[in-house]
Design an enzyme around this catalytic site. Structure first.
Site, PDB file in Angstrom:
ATOM      1  N   CYS A   1      14.728  10.263   4.822  1.00  8.49           N
ATOM      2  CA  CYS A   1      14.800   9.877   6.242  1.00  8.49           C
ATOM      3  C   CYS A   1      16.188  10.133   6.797  1.00  8.49           C
ATOM      4  CB  CYS A   1      14.397   8.418   6.398  1.00  8.49           C
ATOM      5  SG  CYS A   1      15.305   7.317   5.314  1.00  8.49           S
TER       6      CYS A   1
ATOM      7  N   LYS B   1       0.856  -1.197   0.000  1.00 14.81           N
ATOM      8  CA  LYS B   1       0.000   0.000   0.000  1.00 14.81           C
ATOM      9  C   LYS B   1       0.887   1.240   0.000  1.00 14.81           C
ATOM     10  CE  LYS B   1      -1.425   2.665   3.112  1.00 14.81           C
ATOM     11  NZ  LYS B   1      -1.419   3.951   2.372  1.00 14.81           N
TER      12      LYS B   1
ATOM     13  N   THR C   1       3.219   7.200  13.037  1.00 17.13           N
ATOM     14  CA  THR C   1       2.467   6.147  12.343  1.00 17.13           C
ATOM     15  C   THR C   1       3.084   4.780  12.646  1.00 17.13           C
ATOM     16  OG1 THR C   1       2.034   7.742  10.593  1.00 17.13           O
ATOM     17  CG2 THR C   1       1.462   5.474  10.130  1.00 17.13           C
ATOM     18  N   GLY C   2       4.408   4.721  12.708  1.00 17.94           N
ATOM     19  CA  GLY C   2       5.074   3.453  13.020  1.00 17.94           C
ATOM     20  C   GLY C   2       4.620   2.902  14.374  1.00 17.94           C
TER      21      GLY C   2
ATOM     22  N   GLY D   1       7.962   5.156   7.232  1.00 15.29           N
ATOM     23  CA  GLY D   1       7.157   6.364   7.367  1.00 15.29           C
ATOM     24  C   GLY D   1       7.504   7.069   8.662  1.00 15.29           C
ATOM     25  N   SER D   2       6.572   7.838   9.164  1.00 16.48           N
ATOM     26  CA  SER D   2       6.864   8.672  10.338  1.00 16.48           C
ATOM     27  C   SER D   2       6.832   7.842  11.623  1.00 16.48           C
ATOM     28  CB  SER D   2       5.845   9.802  10.418  1.00 16.48           C
ATOM     29  OG  SER D   2       4.560   9.249  10.591  1.00 16.48           O
TER      30      SER D   2
ATOM     31  N   GLU E   1      12.058  16.945  13.179  1.00 19.38           N
ATOM     32  CA  GLU E   1      12.415  16.531  11.817  1.00 19.38           C
ATOM     33  C   GLU E   1      11.714  17.448  10.816  1.00 19.38           C
ATOM     34  OE1 GLU E   1      10.778  12.861  10.251  1.00 19.38           O
ATOM     35  OE2 GLU E   1      12.617  12.493   9.136  1.00 19.38           O
TER      36      GLU E   1
ATOM     37  N   GLU F   1      10.924   1.275   9.621  1.00 24.39           N
ATOM     38  CA  GLU F   1      11.946   2.281   9.281  1.00 24.39           C
ATOM     39  C   GLU F   1      11.278   3.635   9.384  1.00 24.39           C
ATOM     40  OE1 GLU F   1      14.991   1.763   8.871  1.00 24.39           O
ATOM     41  OE2 GLU F   1      15.193  -0.316   8.259  1.00 24.39           O
TER      42      GLU F   1
END
Ligand code: NAD
Length: 469
Positions: free
Chosen positions: A281, A171, A229-230, A225-226, A375, A247
């Site tokens: 990243c 996705k 969200t992780g 992703g961020s 970030e 990651e």
């Protein structure tokens, strides 16, 4: 006529009733329409991947290595087409370290992953018995990707998964779904039905992503992703005890020692901080410079950066493009506006037209300032002056993140000693962010869980089974 892209499920185009439009960040035009999947479509993709697993997991190591070789070739044939699609939906230029470079990475990582293997290991073979360790595919892998390097990150997720006998439901981000839809369609010209399936959705709150993390039919999630969200993915996947590779974000520090030649390192500092408009990243997001070379490094970096051409990524002359989306643009703008009240703007600092934001360098900032602590994920580099080495290492480590870091010096031994004291997964000396397929890459602290690339990365797509005889 706007091009409509399809999801591929079970080797075939999968129809949906609803579509969403994807905008070109360089000019707001519509690049194409992507399917808006429902949870029923997700179930269909997982079922197709489960069916595909039955035969794909039984293929030999040699067969899978050969298939990855074919995939590298096939994707290579479509390199220009995919590069143009990445540029149009993501914004990065065709040239520079842009979408053609991204497609080069697809070939490099796919080829290297083809060459890896995880053979059975004999742990013991004596009078007391034989102990053999096998690595088996886990099953269906759910891949959830971000918008910054859409096709390269998809490659990092999918290739090791299928190399080890798993099947995939991917996705992509709602900002950049088209290049992944097309990539999976192309891969299905080589792969048996159901080995790689794709679902797309415009849902930012993310029903589909969250449903993947909780899905009974998915055995592993690989997520890039961020950090926020992780963490959600980790929570949603707890009940089904999924394997996870996460990651996530970084706030990488670069430390410049007093023995550098500022002119000689300027180009490396530029690409370290501004690769992909800073939307990477492991880009350098904070730059600590020793007081003895502070002014010289600031001047050299500004002189190098101010000549970089920025424009629509489809123009062959552009080396930098727009920010990839409005959400990211607004975040960057807010951080720079705040930094302008605290530091000294050496370059940039004012938003351009549309989503264009010029490379921005702001000196005289400190830990505690939001542009340093958060970030930024964009082209605005804060510079911090230091005098004491122990103090600057503490400042570099004063972050929840620990993805990468760099040390800049002519004294490589000294730089390596400092590297050993930095709390991050990768440290580069006299460069920043240079990843490669044979070196494990991952974050410590809140930057992630597990690694990608190399044999260690491949192992994460397997379960160990030990047979005692
Ligand atoms: P994001 O976390 O907003 O989105 C990533 C993906 O997760 C998207 O596909 C999104 O639709 C999906 N998602 C959103 N909510 C979800 C949920 N509740 N459950 C499951 N999936 C969900 O990140 P982004 O803005 O696309 O990417 C930028 C971030 O990614 C930055 O923080 C950057 O540092 C990080 N990043 C990390 C690496 C790395 O290798 N460490 C690489 C690239 C980007």
């Amino acid at each position: 006529m706007t091009t409509q892209y399809n999801m591929t499920i079970g080797g075939a185009a999968h129809a949906t009733a609803d579509f969403f439009e994807v905008e070109n960040p360089a000019n707001g035009s519509i690049v194409g329409r992507a399917p808006n999947a429902s949870l029923v479509d997700l179930d269909a993709a997982v079922a197709a991947a489960q069916a595909g697993f039955e035969s794909w997991s039984k293929t030999t190591d040699e067969e899978r290595a050969a298939t990855l070789g074919q995939l590298a070739e096939k994707l290579g044939e479509h390199s220009e087409e995919l590069a143009a699609l990445i540029t149009q939906e993501q914004g990065k230029p065709l040239n520079g370290v842009g979408s053609r470079f991204e497609m080069g990475g697809v070939g490099a990582w796919t080829g290297y992953t083809a060459s890896l293997s995880l053979p059975m290991k004999v742990l013991q073979d004596n009078n007391e018995g034989k102990v053999e360790m096998f690595r088996k595919p886990v099953g269906v892998v759910g891949s959830i990707t971000p918008w910054n390097w859409p096709v390269l990150i998809a490659t990092w997720h999918m290739m090791p998964a299928i190399r080890t006998g798993n099947t995939v439901v991917i996705k992509p981000s709602p900002y950049t779904p088209l290049s992944t839809l097309r990539m999976v369609e192309i891969m299905n010209e080589v792969l048996p039905a159901g080995v790689v399936n794709v679902v797309t959705s415009d849902d930012q709150g993310d029903n589909i992503g969250a449903a993947m993390a909780a899905h009974e039919g998915i055995r592993k999630i690989v997520f890039t992703g961020s950090c926020d969200t992780g963490a959600k993915v980790m929570m949603s996947s707890a009940e089904t005890m999924k394997r996870l590779t996460l990651e996530m974000g970084g706030n990488d520090a670069g430390i410049v020692l007093p023995d550098v030649d500022p002119e000689a390192i300027a180009e490396g500092l530029f690409w370290g901080g501004f690769i992909n408009m800073g939307q990477t990243c492991a880009a350098m997001k904070r730059l600590y410079v020793h007081e003895d070379v502070y002014d010289g490094v600031c001047d050299a970096l500004v002189n190098y950066t101010k000549n970089i051409p920025m424009g629509d990524g489809m123009d062959e002359g552009s080396v930098m493009g727009p920010i990839a989306n409005k959400m990211q643009f607004d975040k960057l703008k807010g951080l720079v506006e705040d930094a302008k009240t605290k530091g000294r703007v050496l370059l940039g600092g004012e938003a351009g037209d549309g989503l264009f934001y010029p490379p921005t360098i702001i000196a005289d900032l400190n830990n505690g300032d939001p542009l340093v602590d958060q970030e930024q994920f964009g082209p605005a580099l804060p510079i911090i002056k230091f005098s004491d080495l122990d103090e600057v290492i503490d400042q570099a480590n004063a972050s929840e993140n620990g993805l990468g870091g760099s040390v800049w010096s002519k004294d490589i031994d000294k730089a390596k000693e400092i590297a050993s004291r930095m709390e991050c997964g990768s440290v580069w000396i006299n460069k920043h962010g240079a990843i490669q397929p044979n070196a494990p890459f991952g974050g410590v602290k809140k930057s992630g869980l597990g690694v990608e690339f190399g044999e260690e990365g491949l192992q994460e797509y397997t379960d160990i089974q030990v047979v005692f005889s």
